[in-house]
Every structure is written in C-alpha cells, then in structure tokens.
Design a protein around this motif. Structure first.
Motif, PDB file in Angstrom:
ATOM      1  N   VAL A   1     -27.388  43.319 -16.930  1.00 34.39           N
ATOM      2  CA  VAL A   1     -28.612  43.242 -17.733  1.00 34.39           C
ATOM      3  C   VAL A   1     -29.657  42.480 -16.926  1.00 34.39           C
ATOM      4  N   HIS A   2     -30.807  43.100 -16.770  1.00 39.19           N
ATOM      5  CA  HIS A   2     -31.929  42.508 -16.041  1.00 39.19           C
ATOM      6  C   HIS A   2     -33.057  42.302 -17.035  1.00 39.19           C
ATOM      7  N   ARG A   3     -33.441  41.056 -17.256  1.00 39.37           N
ATOM      8  CA  ARG A   3     -34.572  40.769 -18.136  1.00 39.37           C
ATOM      9  C   ARG A   3     -35.784  40.517 -17.246  1.00 39.37           C
ATOM     10  N   PHE A   4     -36.907  41.137 -17.587  1.00 37.96           N
ATOM     11  CA  PHE A   4     -38.102  40.958 -16.772  1.00 37.96           C
ATOM     12  C   PHE A   4     -39.207  40.288 -17.575  1.00 37.96           C
TER      13      PHE A   4
ATOM     14  N   LEU B   1     -44.772  44.534 -12.530  1.00 39.38           N
ATOM     15  CA  LEU B   1     -44.445  43.933 -11.231  1.00 39.38           C
ATOM     16  C   LEU B   1     -42.987  43.482 -11.185  1.00 39.38           C
ATOM     17  N   HIS B   2     -42.544  42.810 -12.237  1.00 36.51           N
ATOM     18  CA  HIS B   2     -41.148  42.344 -12.287  1.00 36.51           C
ATOM     19  C   HIS B   2     -40.170  43.508 -12.435  1.00 36.51           C
ATOM     20  N   PHE B   3     -40.569  44.535 -13.171  1.00 40.37           N
ATOM     21  CA  PHE B   3     -39.727  45.720 -13.317  1.00 40.37           C
ATOM     22  C   PHE B   3     -39.560  46.423 -11.974  1.00 40.37           C
ATOM     23  N   ALA B   4     -40.617  46.476 -11.178  1.00 42.55           N
ATOM     24  CA  ALA B   4     -40.547  47.113  -9.855  1.00 42.55           C
ATOM     25  C   ALA B   4     -39.492  46.433  -8.982  1.00 42.55           C
ATOM     26  N   ALA B   5     -39.376  45.124  -9.086  1.00 43.60           N
ATOM     27  CA  ALA B   5     -38.356  44.398  -8.320  1.00 43.60           C
ATOM     28  C   ALA B   5     -36.948  44.797  -8.783  1.00 43.60           C
TER      29      ALA B   5
END
Length: 182
Positions: free
Chosen positions: A101-104, A125-129
C-alpha cells in the motif's frame, strides 16, 4: 438522471470487463518462463495492477475499498500482483493483507478550485513517484477526486501503463452525488 450525470451500471460492468480483457491478453502473451509461478522465473516481474481508491485500510473504508480488496485478492489467485495507491495526508508505504500500500500526500491547503474539479498537482507529483517505483502494467482508478484526478491517468499513460476507471460513486460525475434532476 441529471444532464451532467453518466449512466452508473454500464461503467462498472465495462471497466471490470476491460480489466479482465487486458489481464487476459497480457497473460496470454507471457511465456512459461515469464509466469510468476514458473520454477526459475527470477528475472520477470509479475503482471502488476496499481489500484487507486479514495482511501485504504487501516483507515476507515467504505464500499469502494471493500471492492478493491476483493478484486486484489481475486487477481492474486490468478497470479496477478496488485498494489494500492491512495491519497493521504503524508507519503507512506506499508503492507496490509499482503498487499503493498502506497499512500501519497495531497495538497494540505483548503482550496476552492480543488473542490470544483481541479487536479491536485501535489498529489499527482507524489503519485508519479509511486508509478516509477511500482512500474504497473495497469493503473485502475476506483475514485474521482482532486487527488485521484485525470492527471493520474496522464501519468500512467506516460509510463506506458494501461488505464481503467471503475465507476463506484455518482460523485464522480454528478456534482450533487444524487444522480437525480432538480
């Protein structure tokens, strides 16, 4: 239905069929040495779907997140890797129920334009990472909000990922969320 509202049932059925079709076509193209369960398959990464709901466990969740969890479990049984990326106050990464799970992080400011459909560029921007790190084959949006906006689809396409949107809630297309005319 209101003039700005989309039909509900066709979107859910359509996106589920589309995701199944994409997964089936890619799985059919994989050679035996590329399948995740094949002995000695160390170099090939499994087919990966990155799901994007409104939020995710252990935070309080609703029907969309229950659906995402069930879909991810069903895909896992077919050898397809699922990861979840969901908006949050801060960037965070953890395992929940065996899923990455990645929270942005989103824009913390209360801005009127975000409430009226403008994409949250900080979230994008954080989602792109996350997309760069996970390298998904498919990005499956289950939400439509400032943080989970069309910008995420653009980012996915730039990374050569297929995109799917499942229509779970009338708030995605109907400003009042009622799907009713005045």
């Amino acid at each position: 239905m209101g003039q700005n509202c989309w039909p509900v049932m066709s979107w859910r059925a359509c996106s589920a069929r589309r995701l199944h079709g994409i997964c089936s076509r890619v799985s059919a193209r994989m050679t035996l040495s590329q399948t995740p369960s094949a002995p000695g398959a160390t170099s090939a990464l499994p087919f990966t779907v990155l799901h994007v709901p409104y939020t995710y466990y252990p935070d309080p969740c609703g029907g969309t997140e229950v659906y995402v969890r069930a879909l991810a479990n069903a895909l896992r049984k077919r050898g397809i890797r699922s990861c979840i990326a969901a908006p949050a106050k801060t960037n965070e990464r953890y395992l929940f129920d065996g899923f990455d799970v990645h929270r942005f992080a989103c824009d913390p400011r209360a801005r009127v334009e975000l409430a009226y459909g403008e994409p949250d560029e900080i979230a994008a921007l954080h989602f792109a990472a996350i997309v760069a790190r996970v390298q998904p084959d498919v990005v499956h949006l289950h939400a439509r909000s400032a943080a989970a906006s069309s910008r995420l689809l653009e980012i996915a396409r730039q990374a050569n990922a297929k995109t799917v949107f499942t229509y779970h809630s009338p708030t995605a297309s109907c400003a009042r969320g009622t799907m009713m005319r005045l």
